[in-house]
Design an enzyme around this catalytic site. Structure first.
Site, PDB file in Angstrom:
ATOM      1  N   GLU A  40       0.809  -1.216   0.000  1.00  0.00           N
ATOM      2  CA  GLU A  40       0.000   0.000   0.000  1.00  0.00           C
ATOM      3  C   GLU A  40       0.845   1.271   0.000  1.00  0.00           C
ATOM      4  OE1 GLU A  40      -2.779  -0.442   3.255  1.00  0.00           O
ATOM      5  OE2 GLU A  40      -4.089  -1.707   2.026  1.00  0.00           O
ATOM      6  N   GLU A  97     -10.455  -4.863   8.867  1.00  0.00           N
ATOM      7  CA  GLU A  97      -9.368  -3.887   8.832  1.00  0.00           C
ATOM      8  C   GLU A  97      -8.354  -4.231   7.758  1.00  0.00           C
ATOM      9  OE1 GLU A  97      -6.999  -0.614   9.819  1.00  0.00           O
ATOM     10  OE2 GLU A  97      -9.061  -1.056  10.391  1.00  0.00           O
ATOM     11  N   GLY A 111      -7.914 -15.155  -1.117  1.00  0.00           N
ATOM     12  CA  GLY A 111      -8.608 -13.948  -0.668  1.00  0.00           C
ATOM     13  C   GLY A 111     -10.100 -14.188  -0.535  1.00  0.00           C
ATOM     14  N   TYR A 145     -13.543  -7.209  -5.012  1.00  0.00           N
ATOM     15  CA  TYR A 145     -14.675  -7.020  -4.120  1.00  0.00           C
ATOM     16  C   TYR A 145     -15.979  -6.783  -4.892  1.00  0.00           C
ATOM     17  CZ  TYR A 145     -11.184  -6.709  -0.422  1.00  0.00           C
ATOM     18  OH  TYR A 145     -10.165  -6.976   0.444  1.00  0.00           O
TER      19      TYR A 145
END
Length: 177
Positions: A40, A97, A111, A145
């Site tokens: 990230e 989170e 995932g 997602y």
């Protein structure tokens, strides 16, 4: 699948096993948190310690929980989550989170297995929803997602107080006093 070949609890037929993190996993979870921070582009912000994480996960008043994904007994990912509450629904929820899969094991269903596992925990606990945030530039995650049916919350803006701004806000006196 034959009766004798059924999976053990927490295990999927493809060799991925999702299990609760244990006290001995703190070093591993922190290492994966740092790997996620690298991905990230924010490694310098991942300043937590093993002691802080151990207390957060296993202390007297745990603040969060974690699960670990293993493939052939090798840790390949984790999810960390905690409880929330919706005042509009008057029901609990979970906030995811972190969900992280090590790069060499991405696009293999790990995932999805982690998210599915946390979603099952949410349902078992009577939660109305599962929330999380994704960096706007992380298109692979957003695509993943969305494919699962997640709704992007465009009308909400994420805000945060930390460090000095949190201390300043805590020091503000109400005008009513």
């Amino acid at each position: 699948m034959s009766e004798g070949a059924r999976n053990r609890p927490g295990e999927r037929g493809d060799g991925v096993r999702i299990r609760p993190a244990e006290r001995d996993d703190v070093e591993l979870v922190l290492a994966m948190i740092r790997e996620l921070a690298d991905y990230e582009r924010a490694r310098e912000r991942a300043v937590g310690s093993e002691d802080l994480l151990r207390d957060a996960l296993f202390g007297e008043h745990p603040a969060a929980e974690a699960v670990i994904a293993e493939l052939d007994d090798e840790p390949v990912g984790f999810a960390l989550f905690f409880g929330t509450f919706s005042t509009w629904l008057c029901r609990p929820g979970l906030y995811l989170e972190d969900l992280f899969v090590r790069p060499a094991h991405r696009r293999g269903g790990i995932g999805r297995a982690l998210l599915s596992h946390v979603a099952r925990i949410a349902l078992e606990r009577g939660c109305a929803r599962l929330d999380w945030s994704v960096l706007g530039w992380n298109e692979p995650a957003l695509e993943f997602y969305r494919a699962l049916g997640a709704e992007q919350m465009h009308e909400w803006a994420g805000l945060r107080l930390e460090g000095e701004s949190l201390e300043r806000a805590a020091g503000e006196r109400s005008l009513l006093h």
